[in-house]
Motif scaffolding. Sequence first.
Motif, PDB file in Angstrom:
ATOM      1  N   LEU A 164      -2.501  -8.687  -1.776  1.00 32.12           N
ATOM      2  CA  LEU A 164      -2.344  -9.293  -0.456  1.00 32.12           C
ATOM      3  C   LEU A 164      -2.082  -8.258   0.630  1.00 32.12           C
ATOM      4  CD1 LEU A 164      -0.235 -12.454  -1.420  1.00 32.12           C
ATOM      5  CD2 LEU A 164      -2.701 -12.328  -0.939  1.00 32.12           C
ATOM      6  N   VAL A 165      -1.553  -7.073   0.260  1.00 35.04           N
ATOM      7  CA  VAL A 165      -1.330  -6.032   1.273  1.00 35.04           C
ATOM      8  C   VAL A 165      -2.637  -5.528   1.867  1.00 35.04           C
ATOM      9  CG1 VAL A 165       0.859  -5.250   0.291  1.00 35.04           C
ATOM     10  CG2 VAL A 165      -1.271  -4.197  -0.478  1.00 35.04           C
ATOM     11  N   ASN A 166      -3.761  -5.831   1.198  1.00 33.40           N
ATOM     12  CA  ASN A 166      -5.057  -5.408   1.736  1.00 33.40           C
ATOM     13  C   ASN A 166      -5.435  -6.144   3.019  1.00 33.40           C
ATOM     14  OD1 ASN A 166      -5.656  -3.541  -0.294  1.00 33.40           O
ATOM     15  ND2 ASN A 166      -6.546  -5.095  -1.616  1.00 33.40           N
ATOM     16  N   LEU A 167      -4.848  -7.314   3.246  1.00 32.27           N
ATOM     17  CA  LEU A 167      -5.266  -8.124   4.398  1.00 32.27           C
ATOM     18  C   LEU A 167      -5.025  -7.417   5.726  1.00 32.27           C
ATOM     19  CD1 LEU A 167      -5.351 -10.249   2.077  1.00 32.27           C
ATOM     20  CD2 LEU A 167      -4.550 -11.925   3.738  1.00 32.27           C
ATOM     21  N   PRO A 168      -3.812  -6.972   6.048  1.00 37.72           N
ATOM     22  CA  PRO A 168      -3.627  -6.286   7.333  1.00 37.72           C
ATOM     23  C   PRO A 168      -4.376  -4.959   7.422  1.00 37.72           C
ATOM     24  CG  PRO A 168      -1.623  -6.166   6.009  1.00 37.72           C
ATOM     25  CD  PRO A 168      -2.524  -7.135   5.333  1.00 37.72           C
ATOM     26  N   ILE A 169      -4.463  -4.240   6.278  1.00 35.81           N
ATOM     27  CA  ILE A 169      -5.189  -2.960   6.289  1.00 35.81           C
ATOM     28  C   ILE A 169      -6.670  -3.195   6.553  1.00 35.81           C
ATOM     29  CG2 ILE A 169      -5.797  -0.921   4.938  1.00 35.81           C
ATOM     30  CD1 ILE A 169      -3.221  -1.357   3.329  1.00 35.81           C
ATOM     31  N   GLY A 170      -7.236  -4.188   5.882  1.00 37.72           N
ATOM     32  CA  GLY A 170      -8.659  -4.482   6.066  1.00 37.72           C
ATOM     33  C   GLY A 170      -8.992  -4.875   7.495  1.00 37.72           C
ATOM     34  N   VAL A 171      -8.179  -5.738   8.086  1.00 30.83           N
ATOM     35  CA  VAL A 171      -8.410  -6.165   9.472  1.00 30.83           C
ATOM     36  C   VAL A 171      -8.321  -4.969  10.419  1.00 30.83           C
ATOM     37  CG1 VAL A 171      -7.478  -7.547  11.365  1.00 30.83           C
ATOM     38  CG2 VAL A 171      -7.653  -8.534   9.073  1.00 30.83           C
TER      39      VAL A 171
END
Length: 456
Positions: A164-171
């Motif tokens: 789930l930590v990928n969400l802010p990084i991806g955006v």
Amino acid sequence: MNKRAILAIILASYVMIVLDTSVVLTGLPKIHLEMGFSDSGLAWVQSAYTLTFGGFLLLAARAGDVVGRRRMLVAGLALFTLASLAIGAAQTPAMLVLARAVQGLGAAILAPSTLALLQTTFAEGAERTHAVSLYSATAGIAASVGLVLGGVLAEWMSWRVGFLVNLPIGVAMIWAARRYIPESPRSSGQFDVIGALTSTIGMSALVYALIRSASAGWGDLLTQAALAAGLLLLVTFVANERSAAQPIMPLRLFADRQRASAYAARVLFLGAMIGFFFFTTQYLQTVLNYSPSLTGVGFLPMTLMNFAVALQVPRLTRRFGNARLLAFGLLVCLIGMAWLSRVSVHSAYLTAVALPMVLIGAGQGMTLSPLTAAGIAGVPAQDAGAASGVVNVAHQLGNSLGLAVLVALHATGAHQLSGAALLAHRVTTALTASSIFLILALLLMVRLQRAPVVVS
């Protein structure tokens, strides 16, 4: 052109890919219990990701040349981020494996664009060597950090948080890519769909046969059918690449002995390293009874040494050259792997695990960057995407096929053992096979050292 910003975006995007290859490893025992995977089926949590990653890399690399590398980078980031959300929400083994496969597809779209952008943004020579060294060091460091992070999150929060930590990084990376990276010129052409399908399905069938053999045996008809189908499809793939007008894997890339040896050595090296991560994690938690967070910390001897050595690679490359550094790095890694393969149920962490990890970390730090540089050496601009795709395919093929081979081998023998003693024996068997992979890679590097560089 803001080269620093572009390099930062490339490195951050690549960190996401590598992190999710390793963050799951220290959480595997938790996933095993929570989701109800079988012993052999657990390998699919990793293999589903690496198979679609490796299977669609070549097609995605070609797509970057045709439709634009920034566009593919953004598309890969978007799909990878959405799949990470699906993994975090998965409720059944099937849902988790499917979401991991989709995440691998996102990584396949993303990864070739990062390496191709690095190739076309930084001039060949000292500038590119520095950028490639950072790229490779980032891969090694992210893999190691993923192990620690995955263990800490699995114990203190949930293994799901690691995805789930990928969400802010991806955006954030999607926004940065659209702002700072100029779109590459498009080239006319067509997609080699037959090549993509035969390579992906063929490799999937081959890996499935190897993993299934661990539980059903080689006499099982489905195992034999999958093996035959996989080999037939891969032969068809090679034949198609010879005749296709615009193949996803131009066979001319293999005409240079240096690159061909580097690709093969990368497969073997990554096969050995995935075995090290996959089986050492289970040894620490099941045999030594380490918690997930302590297991992650247990990998620090390798992590810290990897980081320290990787930073010295540009200086070492100038002094010794790519081939010699590669050979020495593989030799150091081999000594560490052979040492670690002697673990037993009574082994002490310091002498049987930590000290071998120091050597494995040093060897990995010396090896990945020269392997990457050798895989793209002398490639003309029009083949930049294809060459970067083959480098990444070799990387993921080593992960998926290597793990499948080791899972098949680790299940052999010691039927009279049980519990921790059985797992310790299986870890020893698997890591001994990993040592053999490294011996073969080292022999290839001897060939590489003698091979002249040929510009395609």
